[in-house]
Design a protein around this motif. Structure first.
Motif, PDB file in Angstrom:
ATOM      1  N   ASP A  75       0.840  -1.203   0.000  1.00 52.82           N
ATOM      2  CA  ASP A  75       0.000   0.000   0.000  1.00 52.82           C
ATOM      3  C   ASP A  75       0.877   1.255   0.000  1.00 52.82           C
ATOM      4  O   ASP A  75       2.022   1.205   0.467  1.00 52.82           O
ATOM      5  CB  ASP A  75      -0.903   0.018   1.246  1.00 52.82           C
ATOM      6  CG  ASP A  75      -2.017  -1.015   1.175  1.00 52.82           C
ATOM      7  OD1 ASP A  75      -2.401  -1.419   0.062  1.00 52.82           O
ATOM      8  OD2 ASP A  75      -2.503  -1.422   2.252  1.00 52.82           O
ATOM      9  N   PRO A  76       0.347   2.380  -0.478  1.00 58.07           N
ATOM     10  CA  PRO A  76       1.135   3.617  -0.471  1.00 58.07           C
ATOM     11  C   PRO A  76       1.213   4.266   0.920  1.00 58.07           C
ATOM     12  O   PRO A  76       2.011   5.166   1.133  1.00 58.07           O
ATOM     13  CB  PRO A  76       0.386   4.524  -1.454  1.00 58.07           C
ATOM     14  CG  PRO A  76      -1.013   4.013  -1.468  1.00 58.07           C
ATOM     15  CD  PRO A  76      -0.921   2.532  -1.200  1.00 58.07           C
ATOM     16  N   GLY A  94       4.790   2.987   3.501  1.00 54.97           N
ATOM     17  CA  GLY A  94       4.183   2.519   2.263  1.00 54.97           C
ATOM     18  C   GLY A  94       5.217   2.118   1.228  1.00 54.97           C
ATOM     19  O   GLY A  94       6.289   2.705   1.141  1.00 54.97           O
ATOM     20  N   ASN A  95       4.892   1.071   0.473  1.00 51.64           N
ATOM     21  CA  ASN A  95       5.733   0.561  -0.614  1.00 51.64           C
ATOM     22  C   ASN A  95       7.154   0.206  -0.161  1.00 51.64           C
ATOM     23  O   ASN A  95       8.115   0.437  -0.885  1.00 51.64           O
ATOM     24  CB  ASN A  95       5.771   1.556  -1.770  1.00 51.64           C
ATOM     25  CG  ASN A  95       4.395   1.769  -2.363  1.00 51.64           C
ATOM     26  OD1 ASN A  95       3.674   0.820  -2.642  1.00 51.64           O
ATOM     27  ND2 ASN A  95       4.005   3.020  -2.517  1.00 51.64           N
TER      28      ASN A  95
END
Length: 128
Positions: A75-76, A94-95
């Protein structure tokens, strides 16, 4: 001429140094061997966070082995991978990917969750 007292003590000092160096070498070698054995016994597993959910949401892990969990946050947004049962928490931006290491588990079921999305990011570990 060197006094006899000095000669005897110098010889004892050299013997003590040699024995200490040998002991230190033996201990450092033993530590390296132990670390190698422990790393090879570590059980590795991967889990992902996607759409604020864990995939898979259930992990089956062996009892009595150290555990290495690689967590991929796809997810970001950040998520906090946490378990009150196992006593850990790790924020994963995120990421990115993070690693959580656990001591050997006893048989049982252990809950984990994503603190930032507790309604959807839920899972458990079954150790057997």
């Amino acid at each position: 001429m060197t006094p006899p007292f000095y000669s005897r003590n110098a010889a004892r000092f050299r013997t003590l140094l040699s024995a200490s160096a040998a002991a230190l070498l033996a201990l450092s070698g033993a530590g390296i061997g132990t670390a190698t054995v422990q790393a090879s016994e570590e059980h590795e597993v991967e889990i992902s966070i996607k759409n604020h959910m864990f995939e898979p949401e259930a992990l089956k892990l062996p009892v009595g082995k150290p555990i290495k969990i690689t967590v991929k946050n796809l997810d970001p947004t950040p998520e906090e991978f946490e378990s009150d049962d196992l006593g850990f928490e790790k924020i994963i931006p995120g990421n990115t990917t993070a690693i959580v290491r656990l001591k050997p588990l006893k048989p049982g079921t252990y809950m984990f969750f994503g603190e930032f999305n507790m309604d959807t990011a839920l899972g458990h570990i079954v150790a057997e």
